[in-house]
Design an enzyme around this catalytic site. Structure first.
Site, PDB file in Angstrom:
ATOM      1  N   LYS A  91      32.537  81.012  70.898  1.00 34.55           N
ATOM      2  CA  LYS A  91      31.672  79.942  71.415  1.00 34.55           C
ATOM      3  C   LYS A  91      31.682  78.816  70.399  1.00 34.55           C
ATOM      4  O   LYS A  91      31.874  79.056  69.207  1.00 34.55           O
ATOM      5  CB  LYS A  91      30.230  80.456  71.578  1.00 34.55           C
ATOM      6  CG  LYS A  91      29.417  79.648  72.552  1.00 34.55           C
ATOM      7  CD  LYS A  91      29.556  80.217  73.942  1.00 34.55           C
ATOM      8  CE  LYS A  91      28.861  79.394  74.981  1.00 34.55           C
ATOM      9  NZ  LYS A  91      28.808  80.116  76.265  1.00 34.55           N
ATOM     10  N   ASP A 112      29.974  74.408  78.741  1.00 34.13           N
ATOM     11  CA  ASP A 112      28.674  75.093  78.707  1.00 34.13           C
ATOM     12  C   ASP A 112      27.671  73.934  78.848  1.00 34.13           C
ATOM     13  O   ASP A 112      28.047  72.849  79.333  1.00 34.13           O
ATOM     14  CB  ASP A 112      28.500  75.869  77.389  1.00 34.13           C
ATOM     15  CG  ASP A 112      27.360  76.891  77.439  1.00 34.13           C
ATOM     16  OD1 ASP A 112      27.571  77.994  77.954  1.00 34.13           O
ATOM     17  OD2 ASP A 112      26.237  76.572  76.983  1.00 34.13           O
ATOM     18  N   GLY A 132      16.361  75.040  86.308  1.00 28.34           N
ATOM     19  CA  GLY A 132      17.465  74.137  86.033  1.00 28.34           C
ATOM     20  C   GLY A 132      17.897  73.406  87.296  1.00 28.34           C
ATOM     21  O   GLY A 132      17.412  73.689  88.405  1.00 28.34           O
ATOM     22  N   ASN A 170      25.015  72.646  86.718  1.00 25.95           N
ATOM     23  CA  ASN A 170      26.158  73.229  87.414  1.00 25.95           C
ATOM     24  C   ASN A 170      25.899  74.670  87.884  1.00 25.95           C
ATOM     25  O   ASN A 170      26.217  75.034  89.021  1.00 25.95           O
ATOM     26  CB  ASN A 170      27.360  73.181  86.462  1.00 25.95           C
ATOM     27  CG  ASN A 170      28.543  73.942  86.983  1.00 25.95           C
ATOM     28  OD1 ASN A 170      28.806  75.065  86.577  1.00 25.95           O
ATOM     29  ND2 ASN A 170      29.247  73.353  87.938  1.00 25.95           N
TER      30      ASN A 170
HETATM   31  N1  GLU Z   1      29.967  78.871  79.104  1.00 31.27           N
HETATM   32  C1  GLU Z   1      30.252  79.839  80.116  1.00 31.27           C
HETATM   33  C2  GLU Z   1      29.657  81.173  79.723  1.00 31.27           C
HETATM   34  O1  GLU Z   1      28.605  81.213  79.126  1.00 31.27           O
HETATM   35  C3  GLU Z   1      31.716  79.879  80.506  1.00 31.27           C
HETATM   36  C4  GLU Z   1      32.673  80.154  79.398  1.00 31.27           C
HETATM   37  C5  GLU Z   1      34.151  80.033  79.774  1.00 31.27           C
HETATM   38  O2  GLU Z   1      34.439  79.744  80.932  1.00 31.27           O
HETATM   39  O3  GLU Z   1      34.969  80.237  78.874  1.00 31.27           O
HETATM   40  O4  GLU Z   1      30.158  82.222  80.023  1.00 31.27           O
END
Ligand code: GLU
Length: 452
Positions: A131, A171, A242, A245
């Site tokens: 992340k 994200d 929220g 998306n």
């Molecule tokens: N941010 C999203 C999650 O929390 C997607 C991450 C991604 O597609 O790599 O899983």
């Protein structure tokens, strides 16, 4: 082994993690949620204990922290901090989103990267966990400012990522626009067109269904949970939080399956629409987001029949199903008690760690169906995995093909959670199930790969 003994080992383990990660409460929270189930599991499975997998899995492989200089529209020299936490690549390249939000710090990204390891493992696709992001706030910034920031961020990040190394995505605060700018800069500096990011636009390697995938996946998972108690979404009332998306995807699919979504929320408060959010109202969520105003009240201004509850959270409404879809720790013990008192039957986390540990306890004690984010919201990253596959074979799959695979993956995650989470009274503890099922694959890979 007695419960009191495993409790003591668990406490000691968390203390050790706390000592190594001071000032990172969200990371400690995520580790605590996992440890309460994994510590006893590892005690019963000595191969993991011998290889000290638990202590190894909470330590990131690598953390990259860098300065992100950029110039705003007034010509001021601005600086933000950029991060990428490469948590674990035992089962595949690091994979996980980038978050741009003023609250971003190392502890938050470590919690998200840690969750991602288990979530990605549950998808059954070959993806490790990572992340990243920045404390940059895209709110109120011009397109030009966002582009210059993204370019500067990628100028550094591009040395540390690659299609077989680490594949970021979006994200909070990172959507199609940001991914486009980040991809453009990667391509320019590295001079290669590869699937180094997911969540790309359709014109340059994105996958159909990726924008809807997180929300759709949550609802596919919810349907599976409800099937287990011989019911379905049809005719149920749903509260969500929220309006970004993820929320949008949840409302689309829940409504399609016959549920009535009655709330959305923002940092300013929540909307209660007793008529249900459907049709043009769902499309309006996209407009609200595109406007750059992070205000749920916009909905009431457009649809005056709806109520706006300033400064409050939607969890005080009487609903059958609650789907927190905004951010971490947005649903606390008191909220959980209200939902339970009002007869909620199912709670599915569409956001990452939206419920506090105490809230989760309330749901589990009340035997409410409760799906943790790492299981329920895994459809987003799973579809990112499908985007990587399409990029790797230089082909695009149809909407239907991607959606069918997404559905299969969510049903598969539900099966894995049930296998490890079923209790003697048939109640499925999805938190236990998701953590153990996610762990086993990564731990087995770590065992096979040696002490590296
Ligand atoms: N941010 C999203 C999650 O929390 C997607 C991450 C991604 O597609 O790599 O899983």
């Amino acid at each position: 082994m007695k419960t009191s003994d495993t409790n003591a080992i668990c406490k000691q383990f968390i203390e050790m993690v706390e000592q190594r990660s001071p000032g990172q409460p969200e990371f400690i929270q995520a580790v605590s949620e996992v440890a309460q189930f994994l510590v006893p599991f590892v005690e019963e499975n000595p191969q993991y204990k011998k290889a000290n997998i638990l202590e190894r899995i909470v330590e990131a492989d690598r953390i990259i922290i860098f300065r992100v200089p950029w110039i705003d529209d007034q010509g001021n020299y601005r600086v933000n901090r950029g991060y990428r936490v490469q948590m674990n690549n035992a089962i595949g390249p690091y994979k996980g989103g980038l978050r741009f939000h003023p609250s971003v710090n190392l502890g938050i990204l470590k919690f998200l990267a840690f969750e991602q390891v288990f979530k990605n493992s549950l998808t059954t696709l070959p993806m490790g966990g990572g992340k990243g992001g920045s404390n940059f706030d895209p709110q109120g910034k011009s397109d030009g400012e966002v582009m210059r920031f993204c370019q500067s961020f990628m100028t550094e990040l591009c040395r540390h990522i690659g299609p077989d190394l680490d594949v970021p995505a979006g994200d909070i605060g990172v959507g199609a626009r940001e991914i486009g700018y980040l991809f453009g800069q990667y391509k320019r500096i590295r001079n290669e067109f590869t699937g180094v990011l997911t969540g790309k636009g359709l014109a340059y390697g994105g996958s159909l269904i990726r924008p809807e995938a997180t929300g759709y996946g949550v609802i596919y998972f919810t349907e599976e949970m409800l099937k287990g108690i011989n019911t379905s979404l049809k005719g149920k009332t749903v509260a969500i939080s929220g309006f970004g998306n993820v929320s949008w995807g949840v409302v689309l699919k829940a409504t399609e399956l016959g549920a009535k979504v009655v709330t959305i929320s923002g940092p300013d408060g929540y909307i209660y629409d007793k008529e249900g959010i459907s049709g043009e109202k769902i499309d309006y969520l996209l407009e609200m987001r595109a406007s750059g105003n992070n205000r749920a009240e916009m909905y009431r201004e457009k649809f005056p029949n709806a109520e706006f509850h300033k400064g409050k959270r939607p969890w005080e409404q009487k609903v059958d199903i609650a789907i927190p879809s905004a951010t971490q720790n947005e649903l606390d013990e008191e909220d959980a008690r209200k939902l339970v008192a009002n007869g909620v039957i199912c709670v599915a986390e569409a956001a990452n760690m939206p419920s506090t540990l105490d809230a989760i306890k309330v749901f589990l004690n009340a035997k409410v169906l409760f799906a943790p984010g790492k299981a329920a919201n895994a459809g987003g990253v799973a579809t990112s995995g499908l985007e990587m596959s399409q990029n790797a074979i230089h082909l695009n799959w149809s909407r239907e093909q991607v959606d069918n695979r997404l559905k299969e993956i969510m049903i598969g995650i539900h099966t894995q959670c049930s296998r490890y989470g079923k209790e003697t009274d048939e109640y499925i503890n999805y938190v236990k199930g998701a953590n153990i099922a996610g762990f086993v694959k990564v731990a087995d890979a770590m065992l096979a790969e040696g002490h590296v």
